[in-house]
Design a protein around this motif. Sequence first.
Motif, PDB file in Angstrom:
ATOM      1  N   GLU A  34       0.828  -1.207   0.000  1.00 38.41           N
ATOM      2  CA  GLU A  34       0.000   0.000   0.000  1.00 38.41           C
ATOM      3  C   GLU A  34       0.862   1.256   0.000  1.00 38.41           C
ATOM      4  O   GLU A  34       0.589   2.211  -0.749  1.00 38.41           O
ATOM      5  CB  GLU A  34      -0.917   0.000   1.225  1.00 38.41           C
ATOM      6  CG  GLU A  34      -2.021  -1.042   1.184  1.00 38.41           C
ATOM      7  CD  GLU A  34      -2.806  -1.122   2.480  1.00 38.41           C
ATOM      8  OE1 GLU A  34      -3.942  -1.623   2.460  1.00 38.41           O
ATOM      9  OE2 GLU A  34      -2.273  -0.698   3.535  1.00 38.41           O
ATOM     10  N   ILE A  37       2.510   1.855  -3.467  1.00 39.66           N
ATOM     11  CA  ILE A  37       1.548   2.341  -4.461  1.00 39.66           C
ATOM     12  C   ILE A  37       1.223   3.812  -4.224  1.00 39.66           C
ATOM     13  O   ILE A  37       1.153   4.614  -5.173  1.00 39.66           O
ATOM     14  CB  ILE A  37       0.280   1.468  -4.447  1.00 39.66           C
ATOM     15  CG1 ILE A  37       0.595   0.080  -5.031  1.00 39.66           C
ATOM     16  CG2 ILE A  37      -0.848   2.130  -5.226  1.00 39.66           C
ATOM     17  CD1 ILE A  37      -0.555  -0.905  -4.950  1.00 39.66           C
ATOM     18  N   ARG A  38       1.024   4.182  -2.962  1.00 40.65           N
ATOM     19  CA  ARG A  38       0.744   5.595  -2.657  1.00 40.65           C
ATOM     20  C   ARG A  38       1.903   6.487  -3.058  1.00 40.65           C
ATOM     21  O   ARG A  38       1.716   7.599  -3.555  1.00 40.65           O
ATOM     22  CB  ARG A  38       0.451   5.760  -1.166  1.00 40.65           C
ATOM     23  CG  ARG A  38      -0.927   5.320  -0.728  1.00 40.65           C
ATOM     24  CD  ARG A  38      -1.257   5.862   0.642  1.00 40.65           C
ATOM     25  NE  ARG A  38      -0.278   5.448   1.640  1.00 40.65           N
ATOM     26  CZ  ARG A  38      -0.389   4.354   2.389  1.00 40.65           C
ATOM     27  NH1 ARG A  38      -1.456   3.564   2.237  1.00 40.65           N
ATOM     28  NH2 ARG A  38       0.534   4.044   3.275  1.00 40.65           N
ATOM     29  N   HIS A  41       2.499   5.847  -7.473  1.00 39.65           N
ATOM     30  CA  HIS A  41       1.428   5.987  -8.462  1.00 39.65           C
ATOM     31  C   HIS A  41       1.803   5.245  -9.750  1.00 39.65           C
ATOM     32  O   HIS A  41       1.890   5.838 -10.831  1.00 39.65           O
ATOM     33  CB  HIS A  41       1.145   7.453  -8.761  1.00 39.65           C
ATOM     34  CG  HIS A  41       0.771   8.264  -7.551  1.00 39.65           C
ATOM     35  ND1 HIS A  41      -0.434   8.115  -6.903  1.00 39.65           N
ATOM     36  CD2 HIS A  41       1.461   9.212  -6.868  1.00 39.65           C
ATOM     37  CE1 HIS A  41      -0.483   8.944  -5.871  1.00 39.65           C
ATOM     38  NE2 HIS A  41       0.657   9.618  -5.820  1.00 39.65           N
ATOM     39  N   GLU A 168      -7.777  -1.997  -5.645  1.00 37.59           N
ATOM     40  CA  GLU A 168      -8.435  -0.790  -5.128  1.00 37.59           C
ATOM     41  C   GLU A 168      -8.001   0.446  -5.901  1.00 37.59           C
ATOM     42  O   GLU A 168      -8.799   1.356  -6.148  1.00 37.59           O
ATOM     43  CB  GLU A 168      -8.112  -0.628  -3.638  1.00 37.59           C
ATOM     44  CG  GLU A 168      -8.818   0.532  -2.978  1.00 37.59           C
ATOM     45  CD  GLU A 168      -8.541   0.624  -1.490  1.00 37.59           C
ATOM     46  OE1 GLU A 168      -8.893   1.635  -0.885  1.00 37.59           O
ATOM     47  OE2 GLU A 168      -7.954  -0.339  -0.927  1.00 37.59           O
ATOM     48  N   SER A 169      -6.717   0.471  -6.294  1.00 37.07           N
ATOM     49  CA  SER A 169      -6.190   1.623  -7.046  1.00 37.07           C
ATOM     50  C   SER A 169      -6.341   1.463  -8.551  1.00 37.07           C
ATOM     51  O   SER A 169      -5.928   2.343  -9.308  1.00 37.07           O
ATOM     52  CB  SER A 169      -4.709   1.827  -6.696  1.00 37.07           C
ATOM     53  OG  SER A 169      -4.533   2.042  -5.315  1.00 37.07           O
ATOM     54  N   ARG A 170      -6.901   0.333  -8.998  1.00 32.93           N
ATOM     55  CA  ARG A 170      -7.124   0.049 -10.419  1.00 32.93           C
ATOM     56  C   ARG A 170      -5.829   0.123 -11.226  1.00 32.93           C
ATOM     57  O   ARG A 170      -5.771   0.760 -12.280  1.00 32.93           O
ATOM     58  CB  ARG A 170      -8.175   1.006 -10.989  1.00 32.93           C
ATOM     59  CG  ARG A 170      -9.530   0.880 -10.314  1.00 32.93           C
ATOM     60  CD  ARG A 170     -10.565   1.763 -10.959  1.00 32.93           C
ATOM     61  NE  ARG A 170     -11.867   1.592 -10.318  1.00 32.93           N
ATOM     62  CZ  ARG A 170     -12.987   2.231 -10.676  1.00 32.93           C
ATOM     63  NH1 ARG A 170     -12.939   3.090 -11.691  1.00 32.93           N
ATOM     64  NH2 ARG A 170     -14.122   2.022 -10.047  1.00 32.93           N
TER      65      ARG A 170
END
Length: 507
Positions: A34, A37-38, A41, A168-170
């Motif tokens: 997580e 990814i944050r 991007h 969740e972030s596609r």
Amino acid sequence: MSLRFNSDGTFRVLQMADIQDGPDVREDTIRLIEGAIRKAHPDLIVLTGDQIRGYDPAYIDTFLRRRGEQPGTHVRAVTEIEAKIRGIKRHPIAKTLTKSQPSDERWMIDGIGTDSPKLVKSAGRNGSASKLESWAEAINRATAASLLDETRQKVRDTFAAFLGPALESRIPFAATYGNHDFQCGILADEQDDLYREFAGCMNPVAGSSPLALEPGTFALPIEASDGSGRITMSVMMVNSGDYADTADAGDGNGRQSVTEYAKYAANSRGWDLADSDGYGTPSPEAVEWLKRVQRELGRRNGDGQAVPAIAFQHIPPQEFYDCLREVPAYTPNAVEGAREFAGHCYVLDRDVCRPGSRLGEAIGCADVNVGEVDALREAGGYFALFCGHDHKNSFVGHVHDIDLGYAPTCGFECYGPKSRFRGIRLFEFREDNPMAYVTRMLTWGDLVGRYSSNELRVFFEDHCVTDLIGVRNELRRPQVSATLLGAGAVTCGAIGYAVRGLLRKSQ
């Protein structure tokens, strides 16, 4: 779904290596994913093998040391010990089958539904088998299928857990396979189908196009940002195999000769690790495909030119040792090579490695060189090959006109470096020159904090040794040797003090 450079001319990729967990993926692993990814991007996530901890006790009934085995046979001793600690019991039928495994079809199982099923022999085709035995045979087949169905669901659960942040972030993702994925009992082709159940999976159906050779070996073209459809670069995923055979064994991808398999089966606990014969390699077809696919991409662009490409796989080729420099055995932090490179000690060659590179263990390559790096050079366009597999390594070196690099483990269920060094590798490519890429590690220490939620476990995983080479490598770590020397000095002092006290009393 197609991949395309962003309007600002950038494309970001995250490499996740060696998640290596069971159905209940560790919360720290999810937190790291997580956080990466944050921070990044990304436009694509690549999973480079050993997503599945195939030897986890959750898969004890369907475990495979080698492809082609009967599921649940020759379970690793460490798996059985861990199963007892965690209170996981084998299915009674699976336990019975793996003990006897009769080849005669007249053997059936009696006692279905009890805690002590047993093998019984029917009277044969010319005799009269009891109704119970016939019923037992049918139930046994259904139970074996049911065990594999349960494993498939556990694999789905594992995928859903570590893919959760990406879903969740596609974010699109692609996966190849390592030496432990298949050991759960579900092979790569089935795992490919399971991955495709999740939105954003980029794994194509094997053989569906010239870009898709086999499960885990395929190309992902990245198109230009202007929407012209021109392929600006490509991400290549390569299935690097799992375990090797002995010299007379066959295809080098995990199938043993009859003689060698008999030896292995007779003393499976003695050969507790399936890598006793070394690691596998990409298949000859995959090595040839790496050249052929560049011609296909050039054809699609209409100019016949190889496109800039980066390849990802699990097991590194032997050329990774060329990023190292041989040193005397007493050199601090040196690591001893494995198998074909045993007896030699190495450190990073700083002249070819990028700043921030780390060497934490030997390079676990195959015993044979199948010419993969030569094939990449011959094909043209390839500028980098990145791997996982060796959990403590995170270096990037430039040798043989190509970058060779690692991502360390991003999981917290397997062995690896200290918490703060576990991480996910970020790549940033620019459309005008993909070869001039930038890469760096997004580590737990940078994204979350210095320590994990179970630092005692991580400490053990960082210092765990399974052989004499591991012991020697630990002794070369200055902190370890200093601690041992200090403890030895204190112990000697205490013994000396006790002896002096005894001598005084005797006088």
